[in-house]
Design a protein around this motif. Structure first.
Motif, PDB file in Angstrom:
ATOM      1  N   PRO A 183      15.195   2.925  -4.259  1.00  0.00           N
ATOM      2  CA  PRO A 183      15.621   4.001  -3.272  1.00  0.00           C
ATOM      3  C   PRO A 183      14.660   5.062  -3.004  1.00  0.00           C
ATOM      4  O   PRO A 183      14.595   5.509  -1.807  1.00  0.00           O
ATOM      5  N   ALA A 184      14.032   5.618  -4.051  1.00  0.00           N
ATOM      6  CA  ALA A 184      12.990   6.976  -3.651  1.00  0.00           C
ATOM      7  C   ALA A 184      11.978   6.421  -2.757  1.00  0.00           C
ATOM      8  O   ALA A 184      11.547   7.259  -1.966  1.00  0.00           O
ATOM      9  N   ASP A 185      11.647   5.152  -2.720  1.00  0.00           N
ATOM     10  CA  ASP A 185      10.346   4.733  -1.820  1.00  0.00           C
ATOM     11  C   ASP A 185      10.932   3.966  -0.729  1.00  0.00           C
ATOM     12  O   ASP A 185      10.043   3.558   0.119  1.00  0.00           O
ATOM     13  N   ALA A 186      12.312   4.006  -0.248  1.00  0.00           N
ATOM     14  CA  ALA A 186      12.774   3.096   0.703  1.00  0.00           C
ATOM     15  C   ALA A 186      12.208   3.637   2.222  1.00  0.00           C
ATOM     16  O   ALA A 186      11.824   2.909   2.697  1.00  0.00           O
ATOM     17  N   GLU A 187      12.341   5.024   2.190  1.00  0.00           N
ATOM     18  CA  GLU A 187      11.864   5.628   3.528  1.00  0.00           C
ATOM     19  C   GLU A 187      10.188   5.394   3.764  1.00  0.00           C
ATOM     20  O   GLU A 187       9.840   4.871   4.950  1.00  0.00           O
ATOM     21  N   ALA A 188       9.455   5.489   2.705  1.00  0.00           N
ATOM     22  CA  ALA A 188       8.008   5.231   2.643  1.00  0.00           C
ATOM     23  C   ALA A 188       7.492   3.735   3.052  1.00  0.00           C
ATOM     24  O   ALA A 188       6.658   3.454   4.081  1.00  0.00           O
ATOM     25  N   VAL A 189       8.340   2.776   2.666  1.00  0.00           N
ATOM     26  CA  VAL A 189       8.286   1.353   2.841  1.00  0.00           C
ATOM     27  C   VAL A 189       8.795   1.146   4.320  1.00  0.00           C
ATOM     28  O   VAL A 189       7.918   0.449   5.202  1.00  0.00           O
ATOM     29  N   ALA A 209       0.914  -1.355   0.006  1.00  0.00           N
ATOM     30  CA  ALA A 209      -0.080   0.045  -0.064  1.00  0.00           C
ATOM     31  C   ALA A 209       0.832   1.179   0.085  1.00  0.00           C
ATOM     32  O   ALA A 209       0.432   2.357  -0.556  1.00  0.00           O
ATOM     33  N   ALA A 210       2.130   1.054   0.556  1.00  0.00           N
ATOM     34  CA  ALA A 210       3.005   2.307   0.488  1.00  0.00           C
ATOM     35  C   ALA A 210       3.511   2.709  -0.703  1.00  0.00           C
ATOM     36  O   ALA A 210       4.385   3.896  -0.786  1.00  0.00           O
TER      37      ALA A 210
END
Lengths: 364, 320
Positions: free
Chosen positions: B263-269, B193-194
């Motif tokens: 990498p761009a989504d790593a923090e959101a995940v 979902a993230a």
């Protein structure tokens, strides 16, 4: 984790490395005797962080690796006798002998059990009074006292079905033999920590004084090893080899008198057969004649039938003596891997070939 | 223990409309791409701190489905019972199958039991198969990792393996280490979902983190660089590993996952993972590189680099 993390502290390690780089000028060939040191050195990548003129060699300090093929053949033959349960430390199981391995013997029906301690072996003997339980005593002065204690305990309990096959080895005599052979020229020795905890630092005085080699006893954490190398480099640079303990939280000059007494109450110094070196007088431990009823070599008639065969092309003997590195062996990482080991140095977690295989290789 | 008795009691306990029909097969309606997996569970001892073979058999198969990006829906459950297993023990295990299935939101829709002679099985063996549906747009595979991706672990490593080791007969070693055995499908759902850029998911079971990362590096033909000081390990597990001579990198997990994420989504995940009950300890431990394809390297605490190899052979105790 207390008392461990302090000795793995990255920043302190870097300071110790900086000091080595600053102080060390002369080329130095250092040997770590002990397989535990080999593993620590590879696991933390210490070799690649040292100046290029410091060369590190691995020595004969892996109990499984120095166990002679002929002795292993005898263990396998014994395991095939009716009613015998063989108990041993784990690594020994996979070491190839002349024609088989204990693991293969187990698959073919021999009763072979891995134990963590002789206490477990004694327990197996108590629970199986109709079987003959044999503990295979391998290792150096570190394992010998515990195994001696098991014989004393068995005697106390009047256990009639517990035996030990003593393949123990003594470290100072083999170190002397390696140096006397002249095959390896060393400037310093990273001396075994746990062995020295038993025999004491004083047992090594001959190395700096007779052989003029830099000497320091090391622990097994990365900072222990780096601190030890610092001590050795200082001795080499000053040209003044001496007896030093870089592991004083564990090692005392006189060693552990209780453990030593146990060991010599049960064992006599005897010749021992070393893989890659041969039979060397005064380099092993045999069970005393008055305890012969616990001595598997005296109680059982062990008949191997055929002479021992070393695996063709295997250079474990040379690796153990520090005159060849694993990558110089034609079998290394080709026909000899941890999955399909040809020689013992690839089997044991403390074996030099296994350390090169797991942690080494070409890093780009 | 009579066979009929076991069967009846099991069906009663696991009751749902599909199972209750008692036909030769379960009849199911599935929509979309379907994931199908099977695994057998032979753990010894069958009860261990933090779980038992029943919970393990449900979670293991649920997690295999979840790692393909599927929402697990149905399970098949087969028991091979050694004659003489106390009924109370079986009962306890079935209760934990039920509990784990309810937690994961899956139904046991088909099953079988066999009772075999003493000595031909070790107390209880369980096989579970699982079916799940992959939502549209989800494309997760061990072959999808690309250079630059971040490598995330969902918590501490080695808990399951050391819980089993500490329990096993003969080790005489009891410290409070609990298995992490857990169903991870809700965690995966939160992650999906993230972000739409989760490239690979894998649960590091047998062979541990090191072996699983090597498999991923091999499958995607990429290298992986780890940092030793970032890898989370529970203190008790570390101590037990030190004592017994194990490397936690190779010790099995049953409630952790490795995610390889753009990498761009790593923090959101990471943020989504940390909010889930089974992802609270999630951290980035390394990244994917185009150097040294097929190999995993690790920066050691001293700053050197070393190879992290696959597990070879059994994990055996050290001897001195």
């Amino acid at each position: 984790m207390k008392y461990v993390d302090e000795f793995r502290h990255g920043e302190t390690g870097k300071r110790l490395l900086d000091r080595i780089a600053r102080v060390s000028k002369k080329p130095a060939r250092l040997m770590e005797f002990c397989g535990g040191h080999t593993v620590a050195i590879f696991k933390y990548g210490i070799r690649q962080l040292l100046p290029p003129h410091i060369e590190m060699l691995s020595g004969p300090g892996c109990p499984v690796c120095v166990t002679a093929t002929a002795d292993l053949d005898r263990v396998i033959a014994l395991s095939q006798q009716p009613g015998v349960i063989i108990t041993s430390f784990g690594d020994l199981l996979r070491v190839p002998s002349s024609r088989s391995s204990l693991q293969q013997a187990r698959a073919e029906g021999s009763d072979i059990r891995i134990v963590y301690s002789t206490l477990d072996a004694l327990d197996i003997a108590r629970k199986n009074p109709d079987k003959k339980v044999v503990f295979i005593g391998i290792g150096f002065e570190t394992t010998a006292p515990g195994i001696a204690a098991s014989i004393i305990q068995a005697k106390k309990e009047k256990l009639k079905n517990y035996y030990v096959m003593s393949l123990h080895k003594l470290t100072p005599p083999v170190t002397r033999a390696l140096l006397d052979s002249g095959e390896t020229k060393l400037d310093g020795i990273i001396a075994p920590g746990h062995v020295s905890a038993i025999i004491g630092a004083e047992a090594w005085r001959f190395l700096p004084e007779e052989y003029g080699i830099a000497f320091a006893i090391s622990g097994f954490e990365p900072l222990d090893v780096l601190y030890c190398i610092n001590r050795l480099i200082d001795q080499i640079e000053s040209g003044q080899p001496k007896l030093e303990t870089a592991y004083s939280r564990v090692v005392r000059p006189e060693g552990n008198p209780t453990a030593l007494k146990l060991m010599y109450d049960v064992f006599d110094v005897a010749p021992s057969n070393w893989r890659g070196i041969g039979i060397m007088p005064g380099s092993g431990l045999a069970i005393k004649p008055e305890l012969a009823t616990f001595d598997a070599d005296k109680v059982f008639d062990i008949n191997v039938g055929e002479p021992a065969l070393e695996p063709a092309g295997c250079l474990c003997g040379e690796v153990i003596r520090g005159i060849t590195t694993p990558t110089e062996c034609k079998l290394f990482a080709k026909s000899c891997t941890p999955e399909h080991p040809v020689g013992p140095c690839m089997v044991s977690s403390e074996g030099t070939c296994a350390a090169y295989y797991h942690f080494g290789g070409s890093l780009d | 223990m009579s066979h009929d008795l076991v069967c009846k009691s099991l069906v009663q306990r696991l009751s749902n409309p599909t199972l209750d029909k008692m036909d030769d097969s379960a009849i199911l309606e599935l929509n979309g791409r379907t994931a199908f997996t099977t695994d057998s569970y032979v753990v010894s001892p069958i009860f261990f701190p933090g779980g038992d073979i029943g919970r393990l058999a449900v979670c293991g198969t649920v997690n295999d489905l979840a790692m393909s990006g599927a929402s697990p829906l149905y399970l098949g459950l087969s028991l091979i019972i050694e004659e003489g297993l106390p009924f109370a023990e079986l009962d306890k295990i079935i209760a934990s199958v039920l509990k784990a299935a309810a937690e994961a939101g899956v139904k046991v829709v088909t099953g079988d039991t066999k009772v075999v002679n003493q000595g031909t099985a070790d107390k209880l063996f369980i096989n579970t198969s699982g079916l799940g549906v992959i939502p549209d747009g989800v494309n997760i595979s061990g072959a999808n990792a690309v250079p630059g991706d971040k490598v995330i672990i969902s918590g501490t490593i080695g808990d399951h393996g050391m819980a089993i080791m500490s329990q096993r007969e003969g080790l005489r070693f009891t410290i409070p280490i609990e298995s992490d055995c857990a169903p991870l499908n809700s965690l995966v759902a939160d992650m999906l979902a993230a972000s739409a850029n989760i490239h690979s998911l894998r649960d590091p079971t047998r062979g541990g983190l090191a072996t699983t990362l090597n498999e991923l590096a091999d499958q995607s033909s990429v290298g992986i660089d780890l940092e030793e000081e970032l890898i989370p390990i529970n203190e008790a597990v570390r101590a037990a590993c030190e004592l017994l001579g194990f490397d936690p990198l190779y010790v099995a997990n049953e409630g952790k996952l490795i995610a390889i994420v753009a990498p761009a989504d790593a923090e959101a995940v990471l943020g989504a993972m940390r909010k889930n009950a089974y992802g609270g300890g999630s951290v980035i431990i390394g990244e994917v590189t185009d150097k040294h394809p097929g190999r995993v390297n690790m920066k050691t605490l001293l700053g050197a680099s070393r190879i992290v190899d696959m597990l070879s052979g059994e994990l055996l105790p050290r001897i001195c």
